[in-house]
Design an enzyme around this catalytic site. Structure first.
Site, PDB file in Angstrom:
ATOM      1  N   ALA A 116       0.960  -1.556   0.055  1.00 46.59           N
ATOM      2  CA  ALA A 116       0.151   0.350   0.067  1.00 46.59           C
ATOM      3  C   ALA A 116       0.962   1.502  -0.196  1.00 46.59           C
ATOM      4  O   ALA A 116      -0.083   2.270  -0.129  1.00 46.59           O
ATOM      5  CB  ALA A 116      -1.032   0.133   1.175  1.00 46.59           C
ATOM      6  N   SER A 117       1.496   1.214   0.140  1.00 49.63           N
ATOM      7  CA  SER A 117       3.040   2.133  -0.141  1.00 49.63           C
ATOM      8  C   SER A 117       3.611   2.175  -0.923  1.00 49.63           C
ATOM      9  O   SER A 117       4.445   3.656  -1.148  1.00 49.63           O
ATOM     10  CB  SER A 117       3.765   2.077   1.259  1.00 49.63           C
ATOM     11  N   GLY A 118       3.369   1.755  -1.848  1.00 48.47           N
ATOM     12  CA  GLY A 118       3.786   2.330  -3.525  1.00 48.47           C
ATOM     13  C   GLY A 118       3.637   2.992  -4.221  1.00 48.47           C
ATOM     14  O   GLY A 118       2.035   3.661  -3.946  1.00 48.47           O
ATOM     15  N   HIS A 344      -0.031  -5.893 -23.091  1.00 49.05           N
ATOM     16  CA  HIS A 344      -0.960  -5.323 -23.645  1.00 49.05           C
ATOM     17  C   HIS A 344      -0.986  -5.136 -25.325  1.00 49.05           C
ATOM     18  O   HIS A 344      -2.794  -5.572 -25.641  1.00 49.05           O
ATOM     19  CB  HIS A 344      -1.083  -3.768 -22.896  1.00 49.05           C
ATOM     20  N   LYS A 489     -12.155   6.174 -41.857  1.00 52.37           N
ATOM     21  CA  LYS A 489     -11.645   7.266 -43.168  1.00 52.37           C
ATOM     22  C   LYS A 489     -12.129   7.146 -43.623  1.00 52.37           C
ATOM     23  O   LYS A 489     -11.832   6.215 -44.427  1.00 52.37           O
ATOM     24  CB  LYS A 489      -9.437   6.830 -43.289  1.00 52.37           C
TER      25      LYS A 489
HETATM   26  N1  LIG Z   1       3.941   1.401 -10.815  1.00 57.60           N
HETATM   27  C1  LIG Z   1       3.541   1.089 -11.619  1.00 57.60           C
HETATM   28  O1  LIG Z   1       2.591   2.147 -12.663  1.00 57.60           O
HETATM   29  C2  LIG Z   1       2.838  -0.076 -12.473  1.00 57.60           C
HETATM   30  C3  LIG Z   1       3.387  -1.225 -11.159  1.00 57.60           C
HETATM   31  N2  LIG Z   1       2.974  -2.254 -12.201  1.00 57.60           N
HETATM   32  C4  LIG Z   1       3.485  -3.775 -10.867  1.00 57.60           C
HETATM   33  O2  LIG Z   1       3.238  -3.085 -10.099  1.00 57.60           O
HETATM   34  C5  LIG Z   1       3.414  -3.782  -8.523  1.00 57.60           C
HETATM   35  C6  LIG Z   1       3.785  -2.886  -7.944  1.00 57.60           C
HETATM   36  O3  LIG Z   1       4.556  -1.741  -8.396  1.00 57.60           O
HETATM   37  P1  LIG Z   1       4.873  -0.025  -7.983  1.00 57.60           P
HETATM   38  O4  LIG Z   1       3.749  -0.081  -6.856  1.00 57.60           O
HETATM   39  O5  LIG Z   1       5.260   0.848  -8.939  1.00 57.60           O
HETATM   40  O6  LIG Z   1       6.353  -1.059  -6.990  1.00 57.60           O
HETATM   41  P2  LIG Z   1       6.680  -0.109  -5.700  1.00 57.60           P
HETATM   42  O7  LIG Z   1       8.364  -0.879  -5.726  1.00 57.60           O
HETATM   43  O8  LIG Z   1       7.109   0.626  -5.533  1.00 57.60           O
HETATM   44  O9  LIG Z   1       6.466  -1.446  -4.222  1.00 57.60           O
HETATM   45  C7  LIG Z   1       5.552  -1.430  -3.819  1.00 57.60           C
HETATM   46  C8  LIG Z   1       5.751  -1.445  -2.355  1.00 57.60           C
HETATM   47  O10 LIG Z   1       6.907  -2.759  -1.981  1.00 57.60           O
HETATM   48  C9  LIG Z   1       7.613  -2.780  -1.443  1.00 57.60           C
HETATM   49  N3  LIG Z   1       8.991  -3.004  -1.931  1.00 57.60           N
HETATM   50  C10 LIG Z   1       9.593  -2.838  -2.496  1.00 57.60           C
HETATM   51  N4  LIG Z   1      10.413  -3.106  -3.117  1.00 57.60           N
HETATM   52  C11 LIG Z   1      10.534  -3.695  -2.358  1.00 57.60           C
HETATM   53  C12 LIG Z   1      11.430  -5.182  -1.932  1.00 57.60           C
HETATM   54  N5  LIG Z   1      12.744  -4.884  -2.907  1.00 57.60           N
HETATM   55  N6  LIG Z   1      11.604  -6.164  -1.466  1.00 57.60           N
HETATM   56  C13 LIG Z   1      10.192  -6.493  -0.503  1.00 57.60           C
HETATM   57  N7  LIG Z   1       9.856  -5.110  -0.310  1.00 57.60           N
HETATM   58  C14 LIG Z   1       9.430  -4.517  -1.675  1.00 57.60           C
HETATM   59  C15 LIG Z   1       7.509  -1.234  -0.709  1.00 57.60           C
HETATM   60  O11 LIG Z   1       6.732  -1.287   1.009  1.00 57.60           O
HETATM   61  P3  LIG Z   1       7.058  -1.355   1.486  1.00 57.60           P
HETATM   62  O12 LIG Z   1       8.829  -1.107   1.843  1.00 57.60           O
HETATM   63  O13 LIG Z   1       6.336  -0.277   2.199  1.00 57.60           O
HETATM   64  O14 LIG Z   1       7.213  -2.665   2.688  1.00 57.60           O
HETATM   65  C16 LIG Z   1       6.920  -0.567  -1.871  1.00 57.60           C
HETATM   66  O15 LIG Z   1       5.829   0.305  -1.244  1.00 57.60           O
HETATM   67  C17 LIG Z   1       4.944  -4.550  -9.648  1.00 57.60           C
HETATM   68  O16 LIG Z   1       4.868  -5.941  -9.877  1.00 57.60           O
HETATM   69  C18 LIG Z   1       5.198  -3.551 -10.741  1.00 57.60           C
HETATM   70  O17 LIG Z   1       5.446  -4.527 -11.527  1.00 57.60           O
HETATM   71  C19 LIG Z   1       2.687  -2.409 -13.538  1.00 57.60           C
HETATM   72  C20 LIG Z   1       2.107  -1.583 -13.702  1.00 57.60           C
HETATM   73  C21 LIG Z   1       2.506  -0.393 -13.796  1.00 57.60           C
HETATM   74  O1  LIG Z   2       1.640  -1.691 -17.489  1.00 51.88           O
HETATM   75  C1  LIG Z   2       2.427  -0.754 -17.958  1.00 51.88           C
HETATM   76  O2  LIG Z   2       1.614   0.375 -18.369  1.00 51.88           O
HETATM   77  C2  LIG Z   2       2.410   1.631 -18.439  1.00 51.88           C
HETATM   78  C3  LIG Z   2       1.322   2.347 -18.741  1.00 51.88           C
HETATM   79  O3  LIG Z   2      -0.519   2.342 -19.025  1.00 51.88           O
HETATM   80  P1  LIG Z   2      -1.190   3.212 -19.247  1.00 51.88           P
HETATM   81  O4  LIG Z   2      -2.403   3.439 -18.614  1.00 51.88           O
HETATM   82  O5  LIG Z   2      -0.605   5.102 -18.869  1.00 51.88           O
HETATM   83  O6  LIG Z   2      -1.115   3.921 -20.715  1.00 51.88           O
HETATM   84  C4  LIG Z   2       3.285   1.546 -18.892  1.00 51.88           C
HETATM   85  O7  LIG Z   2       3.572   3.249 -18.792  1.00 51.88           O
HETATM   86  C5  LIG Z   2       4.661   0.929 -17.715  1.00 51.88           C
HETATM   87  O8  LIG Z   2       5.396   1.464 -18.722  1.00 51.88           O
HETATM   88  C6  LIG Z   2       4.360  -0.502 -17.770  1.00 51.88           C
HETATM   89  O9  LIG Z   2       4.177  -1.604 -17.154  1.00 51.88           O
END
Ligand SMILES: NC(=O)C1=CN([C@@H]2O[C@H](COP(=O)(O)OP(=O)(O)OC[C@H]3O[C@@H](n4cnc5c(N)ncnc54)[C@H](OP(=O)(O)O)[C@@H]3O)[C@@H](O)[C@H]2O)C=CC1
Ligand SMILES: O=C1O[C@H](COP(=O)(O)O)[C@@H](O)[C@H](O)[C@H]1O
Length: 595
Positions: A116-118, A344, A489
């Site tokens: 949730a912090s991500g 996608h 078109k």
């Molecule tokens: N961000 C995006 O736009 C997109 C993300 N995704 C997928 O969604 C998922 C989450 O993405 P996103 O929120 O960007 O990820 P984050 O890197 O922000 O990670 C989410 C949370 O996971 C915990 N975390 C991060 N790294 C580690 C680690 N090495 N070990 C343990 N805990 C860790 C942290 O929380 P804490 O430290 O508080 O535990 C962090 O806040 C991923 O699988 C990503 O591939 C898919 C599409 C788009």
């Molecule tokens: O899954 C992903 O999608 C985003 C693009 O999503 P959009 O809804 O903003 O078009 C992309 O930026 C990212 O690299 C990829 O992991």
């Protein structure tokens, strides 16, 4: 037997009523208007309730305590004779037969956002949940829990979430009030992803909030993929529901090739049934992608055209006008083919090219998608072009190259751009090139499907087009984003006494046609997961088929250490993409005068 409770508790009973979710009755009481499309036998596995927010509203109506089923579609009005029936609630004995989860007051949904912090949680998941709440699409009894290692109080989580809720509906009526009510239902628990004890504590808190009601639990894995299995194991062993359903939304990436994907699936399946796994591809939740099937299967005019007989080529185009800034570490391990094409764009291709499914049921649709994916010809390395963006200075601003990111190795060959020619070896699509193009740090942001039709044989007006017959080709464009639109078109005469031909667009531009804002893809998908609707989630055999297609060429690119073609940040990408298209007698539709 896996550790989780019945995957779909509400639907596993043989009772005619068993297919209903609690939301169903909640909505029935609210007297939402429904409408009829077909009769349905209520023993059928297809009968299920979906709320007013669902695209498919198979609804069960109670008539004098007896069950009458009608399957209904969203836009039709409720026939006069059925008006009022929707307010009828089942008599007590029927409620017993349905199971207690069908009683509105007696069932609850807990949504735990793991990670949730991500970034994704803040950017997409909490805002989508709030939008669903605002639209009254969440069940009456729900609780949201954030779970991550970061230390946070409930108040701090609410504060964090509130800062992200500047979403599409923030200017709407009563938004502040609604936001406050929503935040009161959000809680936080800090814990490790691999600690059963920590998940047990979460379980205790969830139970407290459920207050003795039937518990349905949704876990959203918004964490890096290397900890998916740990988190699923702990959630499964320590925090799954004992009397309702438990479902897990898994974010991409689902592995990085066939082997790692199969290993991930098999690890997840130690703890979950396939029916409990909701693999998300958020492009499937985008309005115009969802509309693809409606366009194809509800418009007679497209049906005869939808094959090699009339379609010359299909283009699937994704571009972003920003680089991998901030996500370079993740991206370098995957590259654009895995990040965008294998999921996608391939999902869109499958929806575009599949045969008509037997019904709109999730399994029927996914069966057709798998079939078309399995009919695809292996991708040849010669049919792939890779690129990587380099730094560029324009108008006094300088833009970083991909390898300028500190989290990316200086000598990285990871593609940030790729173009590929794919073919489907079946009767419908034999010989039609499906061209894909995806890139970061390009000149614009867009996602679209372009369908170029064949030339008109013996066209009387050929001489009016000059030598470039392509200019006269009909083209259907489905613009997924931005400015969602479907346009065609066509050729027309320029008004006047002469005979000059012009090419114009018949344009369904969504923002001009509809005043309602388009929901974010995550809203659709979260709601579907809550309602157990799997149509827009990826089944494991689909995933296998997608990886089987891309794994060999990805391996070859990596083994041969293919040098990407470098393109400046903000440009239109490598010229190699044009040579590739030209090999198949195709011009990219997003380039030049007609884009
Ligand atoms: N961000 C995006 O736009 C997109 C993300 N995704 C997928 O969604 C998922 C989450 O993405 P996103 O929120 O960007 O990820 P984050 O890197 O922000 O990670 C989410 C949370 O996971 C915990 N975390 C991060 N790294 C580690 C680690 N090495 N070990 C343990 N805990 C860790 C942290 O929380 P804490 O430290 O508080 O535990 C962090 O806040 C991923 O699988 C990503 O591939 C898919 C599409 C788009
Ligand atoms: O899954 C992903 O999608 C985003 C693009 O999503 P959009 O809804 O903003 O078009 C992309 O930026 C990212 O690299 C990829 O992991």
């Amino acid at each position: 037997m896996n550790a989780l409770s019945s995957p779909n508790h509400c639907c596993s009973s043989s009772s005619a009523y068993a297919a209903h979710s609690s939301i169903g009755f909640h909505q029935l009481r609210k007297n939402i208007p429904f409408s009829v499309i077909s009769q349905n036998k209520f023993e059928s596995k297809h009968v299920s309730f979906r709320s007013k927010c669902s695209p498919l509203s198979d609804v069960v109506l109670m008539q004098d305590g007896a069950l009458a089923t009608k399957s209904v579609a969203t836009n039709e009005a409720l026939p006069k004779k059925l008006e009022g029936l929707v307010t009828v609630t089942p008599p007590e004995e029927d409620k017993e037969a349905i199971g207690s989860d069908a009683k509105d007051d007696n069932s609850t949904v807990s949504i735990t956002v793991v990670g949730a912090s991500g970034d994704l949680a803040k950017k997409k998941i909490f805002p989508a949940l709030f939008a669903l709440y605002y639209e009254d699409c969440l069940p009456e009894h729900f609780t949201i829990f954030g779970y991550a290692r970061s230390k946070m109080t409930d108040a701090e989580l609410r504060n964090m979430v509130s800062r992200t809720l500047t979403c599409r509906i923030d200017k709407r009526e009563n938004c502040d009030e609604k936001m406050e009510q929503f935040l009161k239902r959000c809680f936080y628990h800090s814990g490790q992803y691999d600690s059963q004890d920590n998940f047990m504590e979460l379980n205790r808190k969830l139970k407290e909030h459920e207050g003795g009601r039937v518990s349905n639990r949704l876990f959203y894995l918004s964490i890096p993929p290397n900890i998916f299995v740990d988190a699923v194991k702990c959630a499964s062993l320590s925090a799954s529901s004992v009397n309702g359903w438990t479902r897990v939304i898994v974010e991409k990436p689902f592995g990085r090739d066939s082997e790692s994907s199969a290993a991930l699936t098999s690890s997840l399946k130690q703890y979950l049934e396939e029916e409990q796994i909701f693999r998300i591809d958020h492009y499937l939740g985008k309005e115009l992608v969802e509309n693809l099937s409606v366009l194809r299967f509800s418009n007679l005019m497209f049906q005869p055209l939808w094959s090699r007989n009339y379609i010359r080529n299909v283009q699937l185009i994704f571009s972003e006008d920003f680089g991998t800034e901030g996500r370079g570490g993740y991206f370098d391990h995957y590259g654009i083919i895995r990040d965008i094409m294998q999921n996608h764009l391939l999902q869109i291709l499958a929806l575009f090219a599949m045969e008509t499914p037997v019904s709109l049921d999730a399994e029927d649709i996914r069966n057709e998608k798998v079939k078309v994916l399995r009919s695809m010809r292996p991708i040849r390395i010669d049919d792939v072009v890779v690129g990587q963006y380099k730094s560029h200075t324009r108008g006094g601003n300088s833009y970083p190259g991909y390898t300028d990111d500190k989290t990316v190795p200086k000598d990285s060959l990871t593609p940030t751009f790729a173009a590929a020619a794919l073919f489907i070896d079946n009767a419908r699509w034999d010989g039609v090139p499906f061209l894909m193009k995806a890139g970061k740090a390009l000149h614009d942001r867009r996602a679209e499907i372009r369908v170029q039709f064949r030339h008109v044989p013996g066209n009387l007006y050929n001489r009016n087009f000059g030598t470039d017959l392509d200019r006269a080709t009909n083209e259907l464009v489905i613009r997924v984003q931005p400015d969602e639109a479907i346009y065609i078109k066509i050729n027309n005469k320029v008004p006047g006494l002469g005979m000059r031909l012009d090419s114009s667009n018949l344009n369904l531009l969504y923002k001009a046609r509809y005043s309602k804002e388009i929901p974010d893809a995550y809203e659709r998908l979260l709601l579907d997961a809550i309602e157990g609707e799997r149509r827009l989630f990826i089944r494991s055999d689909e995933l296998d088929a997608a990886w089987s297609l891309f794994t060999p060429v990805l391996k070859e690119l990596e083994e041969k250490k293919m040098i990407p073609e470098y393109y400046p940040y903000g440009s239109r990408g490598p010229v190699g993409a044009h040579y590739l298209a030209a090999r198949y007698n195709v011009k990219w539709g997003d380039v030049g005068v007609d884009e």
